[in-house]
Design a protein around this motif. Structure first.
Motif, short mmCIF file in Angstrom:
data_model
loop_
_atom_site.label_atom_id
_atom_site.label_comp_id
_atom_site.label_asym_id
_atom_site.label_seq_id
_atom_site.Cartn_x
_atom_site.Cartn_y
_atom_site.Cartn_z
N GLN A 48 -24.81 56.94 -34.67
CA GLN A 48 -24.15 57.47 -33.47
C GLN A 48 -22.93 56.64 -33.05
OE1 GLN A 48 -25.15 60.41 -32.29
NE2 GLN A 48 -26.69 60.39 -33.92
N HIS A 49 -22.79 55.46 -33.63
CA HIS A 49 -21.62 54.60 -33.42
C HIS A 49 -21.48 54.08 -31.99
CE1 HIS A 49 -20.67 55.78 -37.45
NE2 HIS A 49 -20.66 57.04 -37.08
N TYR A 50 -22.60 53.94 -31.29
CA TYR A 50 -22.61 53.21 -30.02
C TYR A 50 -23.59 52.06 -30.17
CZ TYR A 50 -26.70 56.23 -28.98
OH TYR A 50 -27.89 56.89 -29.02
N PRO A 51 -23.50 51.06 -29.30
CA PRO A 51 -24.42 49.92 -29.45
C PRO A 51 -25.85 50.34 -29.12
CG PRO A 51 -23.10 49.68 -27.46
CD PRO A 51 -22.56 50.87 -28.19
N GLY A 52 -26.72 50.21 -30.11
CA GLY A 52 -28.13 50.50 -29.90
C GLY A 52 -28.78 49.36 -29.13
N TYR A 53 -30.06 49.54 -28.83
CA TYR A 53 -30.73 48.53 -28.00
C TYR A 53 -30.77 47.15 -28.63
CZ TYR A 53 -35.26 48.51 -30.41
OH TYR A 53 -36.25 48.35 -31.34
N PRO A 54 -30.81 46.98 -29.98
CA PRO A 54 -30.79 45.61 -30.50
C PRO A 54 -29.51 44.86 -30.12
CG PRO A 54 -31.67 47.10 -32.16
CD PRO A 54 -31.09 47.96 -31.06
N ILE A 55 -28.37 45.52 -30.21
CA ILE A 55 -27.11 44.88 -29.82
C ILE A 55 -27.13 44.58 -28.32
CG2 ILE A 55 -24.62 45.26 -29.48
CD1 ILE A 55 -24.58 46.67 -32.20
N LEU A 56 -27.55 45.53 -27.52
CA LEU A 56 -27.57 45.32 -26.07
C LEU A 56 -28.49 44.16 -25.69
CD1 LEU A 56 -27.71 49.05 -24.93
CD2 LEU A 56 -25.70 47.56 -25.00
N ALA A 57 -29.65 44.08 -26.35
CA ALA A 57 -30.59 42.99 -26.07
C ALA A 57 -29.98 41.63 -26.42
CB ALA A 57 -31.89 43.20 -26.84
N VAL A 58 -29.29 41.56 -27.55
CA VAL A 58 -28.63 40.31 -27.95
C VAL A 58 -27.54 39.95 -26.94
CG1 VAL A 58 -27.14 39.26 -29.71
CG2 VAL A 58 -29.22 40.50 -30.39
N GLU A 100 -18.80 49.45 -19.51
CA GLU A 100 -17.63 50.32 -19.38
C GLU A 100 -16.31 49.57 -19.56
OE1 GLU A 100 -18.96 54.04 -16.65
OE2 GLU A 100 -18.53 52.18 -15.58
N SER A 101 -16.27 48.31 -19.17
CA SER A 101 -15.01 47.57 -19.23
C SER A 101 -14.87 46.69 -20.47
CB SER A 101 -14.86 46.71 -17.97
OG SER A 101 -15.91 45.77 -17.92
N MET A 102 -15.85 46.74 -21.35
CA MET A 102 -15.82 45.85 -22.52
C MET A 102 -15.08 46.48 -23.69
SD MET A 102 -19.56 44.15 -22.67
CE MET A 102 -19.97 42.84 -21.53
N GLU A 103 -14.30 45.64 -24.34
CA GLU A 103 -13.59 46.04 -25.55
C GLU A 103 -14.27 45.33 -26.72
OE1 GLU A 103 -11.17 48.26 -25.94
OE2 GLU A 103 -11.23 48.69 -23.79
N LEU A 104 -15.19 46.00 -27.37
CA LEU A 104 -15.94 45.42 -28.47
C LEU A 104 -15.87 46.32 -29.69
CD1 LEU A 104 -19.27 44.41 -26.69
CD2 LEU A 104 -17.47 42.87 -27.43
N THR A 105 -15.94 45.70 -30.85
CA THR A 105 -16.09 46.44 -32.09
C THR A 105 -17.59 46.59 -32.33
OG1 THR A 105 -14.07 45.47 -32.98
CG2 THR A 105 -15.63 46.39 -34.57
N ILE A 106 -18.00 47.82 -32.57
CA ILE A 106 -19.41 48.12 -32.86
C ILE A 106 -19.47 48.81 -34.21
CG2 ILE A 106 -21.47 49.40 -32.13
CD1 ILE A 106 -20.69 47.10 -30.21
N GLY A 149 -17.20 41.55 -31.71
CA GLY A 149 -18.22 42.57 -31.52
C GLY A 149 -19.48 42.28 -32.31
N TYR A 150 -20.14 43.37 -32.69
CA TYR A 150 -21.44 43.27 -33.33
C TYR A 150 -21.62 44.40 -34.34
CZ TYR A 150 -22.46 40.46 -29.18
OH TYR A 150 -22.42 39.51 -28.19
N THR A 169 -31.38 43.80 -37.71
CA THR A 169 -30.45 42.69 -37.88
C THR A 169 -29.16 42.99 -37.13
OG1 THR A 169 -31.34 42.23 -40.08
CG2 THR A 169 -29.18 41.31 -39.57
N VAL A 170 -28.82 42.12 -36.21
CA VAL A 170 -27.56 42.22 -35.46
C VAL A 170 -26.68 41.10 -35.96
CG1 VAL A 170 -26.46 42.11 -33.19
CG2 VAL A 170 -28.71 43.19 -33.43
N LYS A 171 -25.55 41.45 -36.55
CA LYS A 171 -24.60 40.46 -37.04
C LYS A 171 -23.49 40.28 -36.02
CE LYS A 171 -25.42 41.39 -41.93
NZ LYS A 171 -24.82 41.83 -43.20
N PHE A 172 -23.01 39.04 -35.92
CA PHE A 172 -21.94 38.73 -34.98
C PHE A 172 -20.60 38.90 -35.69
CE2 PHE A 172 -25.27 35.49 -33.47
CZ PHE A 172 -25.95 36.47 -32.78
#
Length: 149
Positions: free
Chosen positions: A59-69, A133-139, A48-49, A41-44
């Protein structure tokens, strides 16, 4: 975003997009794992996500589900004509086979392709990584159950 994902997560995300394993809803999305055993489940969030996959949760980085979304939403630009190379890859099986040594799993994935195609695949992954690299997102992680309905 504070931590960038390893390149292996981009390969997995491209496979999820290629296999159409993403269901985007109004306030969340569901991403089916490559072996179809888990549904993430990826919540908006406002900027961020959040996701319940292990990479995001622990690990506190975007996993593949977030990247795919993000790819499906157009936040990360991809070359759709290259997606066929990523179809039907069981990353869970490959990662288990190589005891989560992701470079070895990627090497096996790339093995059947010509040098020219390998170069294009690696270019695609690098292109996505540089966009991050240039994105400012909350994960953030979330604790939704992971079993498919």
């Amino acid at each position: 975003m504070e931590k960038k994902p390893p390149l292996s997560k981009i390969y997995e995300a491209l496979s999820a997009v290629a296999d159409q394993r993403i269901d985007i809803q109004t306030d969340r999305a569901y991403v089916l794992s490559s072996d179809h055993a888990k549904r993430y489940t990826v919540k908006f969030l406002e900027n961020g996500y959040s996701s319940n996959d292990n990479a995001t949760l622990w690990q506190h980085y975007p996993g593949y589900p977030i990247l795919a979304v993000m790819m499906m939403q157009g936040q990360l630009k991809i070359h759709e004509e290259r997606l066929s190379w990523f179809r039907a890859v069981n990353w869970k099986q490959l990662n288990t086979k190589y005891k989560n040594q992701y470079d070895k799993a990627i090497a096996e994935f790339l093995e059947p392709f010509s040098e020219a195609v390998r170069s294009q695949i690696e270019d695609e992954v690098e292109c996505v990584f540089h966009q991050l690299e240039s994105m400012e997102l909350t994960i953030k992680g979330n604790r939704e159950p992971r079993n498919p309905e």
